[in-house]
Design a protein around this motif. Structure first.
Motif, short mmCIF file in Angstrom:
data_model
loop_
_atom_site.label_atom_id
_atom_site.label_comp_id
_atom_site.label_asym_id
_atom_site.label_seq_id
_atom_site.Cartn_x
_atom_site.Cartn_y
_atom_site.Cartn_z
N LEU A 206 -25.47 50.15 36.43
CA LEU A 206 -24.70 51.02 36.65
C LEU A 206 -24.78 51.57 38.04
O LEU A 206 -24.05 51.50 39.05
CB LEU A 206 -24.66 52.29 35.79
CG LEU A 206 -23.70 53.37 36.12
CD1 LEU A 206 -22.30 53.24 36.24
CD2 LEU A 206 -23.99 54.69 35.40
N ALA A 207 -26.27 51.50 38.55
CA ALA A 207 -26.50 51.76 40.04
C ALA A 207 -26.11 50.87 40.89
O ALA A 207 -25.73 50.90 41.85
CB ALA A 207 -28.02 51.97 39.93
N GLY A 208 -26.29 49.68 40.32
CA GLY A 208 -25.85 48.58 41.16
C GLY A 208 -24.62 48.54 41.56
O GLY A 208 -23.97 48.30 42.64
N LEU A 209 -23.73 48.77 40.50
CA LEU A 209 -22.05 48.96 40.67
C LEU A 209 -21.81 50.06 41.66
O LEU A 209 -20.86 49.83 42.37
CB LEU A 209 -21.61 49.15 39.29
CG LEU A 209 -21.57 48.02 38.25
CD1 LEU A 209 -20.77 48.26 36.98
CD2 LEU A 209 -20.75 46.78 39.03
N CYS A 210 -22.70 51.11 41.61
CA CYS A 210 -22.30 52.22 42.57
C CYS A 210 -22.31 51.66 43.94
O CYS A 210 -21.86 52.03 44.90
CB CYS A 210 -23.02 53.43 42.16
SG CYS A 210 -22.77 54.22 40.84
N PHE B 214 -18.64 47.89 49.23
CA PHE B 214 -18.70 46.61 49.77
C PHE B 214 -17.57 46.21 49.50
O PHE B 214 -16.67 45.65 50.13
CB PHE B 214 -19.88 45.86 49.46
CG PHE B 214 -21.22 46.39 50.45
CD1 PHE B 214 -21.55 46.17 51.67
CD2 PHE B 214 -22.06 47.04 49.49
CE1 PHE B 214 -22.58 46.31 52.11
CE2 PHE B 214 -23.18 47.42 50.17
CZ PHE B 214 -23.44 47.17 51.57
N VAL B 215 -17.30 46.07 48.31
CA VAL B 215 -15.99 45.42 47.61
C VAL B 215 -14.97 45.93 48.27
O VAL B 215 -14.19 45.38 48.57
CB VAL B 215 -16.08 45.25 46.18
CG1 VAL B 215 -14.77 44.55 45.61
CG2 VAL B 215 -17.01 44.51 45.70
N ALA B 216 -14.85 47.30 48.23
CA ALA B 216 -13.41 47.98 48.84
C ALA B 216 -13.31 47.88 50.07
O ALA B 216 -11.99 47.60 50.79
CB ALA B 216 -13.58 49.47 48.27
N LEU B 217 -14.39 47.64 50.98
CA LEU B 217 -14.19 47.76 52.43
C LEU B 217 -14.06 46.36 52.77
O LEU B 217 -13.58 45.77 54.14
CB LEU B 217 -15.30 48.64 53.22
CG LEU B 217 -14.88 49.90 52.84
CD1 LEU B 217 -16.07 50.65 53.40
CD2 LEU B 217 -13.75 50.44 53.55
N LEU C 40 -21.72 57.68 46.10
CA LEU C 40 -22.03 56.58 45.26
C LEU C 40 -23.70 56.20 45.42
O LEU C 40 -24.32 55.81 44.52
CB LEU C 40 -21.22 55.57 45.27
CG LEU C 40 -19.89 55.69 44.68
CD1 LEU C 40 -18.88 54.61 45.43
CD2 LEU C 40 -19.76 55.86 43.31
N THR C 41 -24.05 56.01 46.78
CA THR C 41 -25.56 55.85 47.07
C THR C 41 -26.51 56.87 46.58
O THR C 41 -27.44 56.41 45.86
CB THR C 41 -25.68 55.78 48.62
OG1 THR C 41 -24.79 54.71 49.07
CG2 THR C 41 -26.98 55.46 48.73
#
Length: 85
Positions: A19-23, A28-31, A64-65
């Motif tokens: 979950l932390a990795g997805l956060c 990155f994916v969005a931008l 998120l970070t």
């Protein structure tokens, strides 16, 4: 003062760490997926979508970070026996 010996147990991939990795991965994916936001409309207070979308991700990415940091910190505390601090 001697240093504590390193933990001999290998790191474990837990659902909390995933979950932390997805956060951390979401901004990155969005931008980096520029085609999803390379347009002018809808404008927000006269600012084209291309610009305000990127700026909206600044506080979202910070939140998120912090969430990822808090999750990993809590999991590490639980793994080490719930020590103080």
């Amino acid at each position: 003062m001697p240093e504590a010996p390193p933990d001999p147990r290998p790191p474990v991939i837990t659902p909390i760490r995933v979950l932390a990795g997805l956060c951390l991965l979401a901004p990155f994916v969005a931008l980096l997926w520029v085609d999803s936001y390379s347009r002018m409309t809808p404008a927000f207070i006269g600012i084209p979508f291309f610009y305000w979308y990127q700026m909206a991700w600044v506080p979202v990415a910070a939140a998120l970070t912090y969430t990822a940091y808090a999750l990993v910190r809590r999991e590490e505390r639980a793994r080490k026996g719930g020590g103080a601090k």
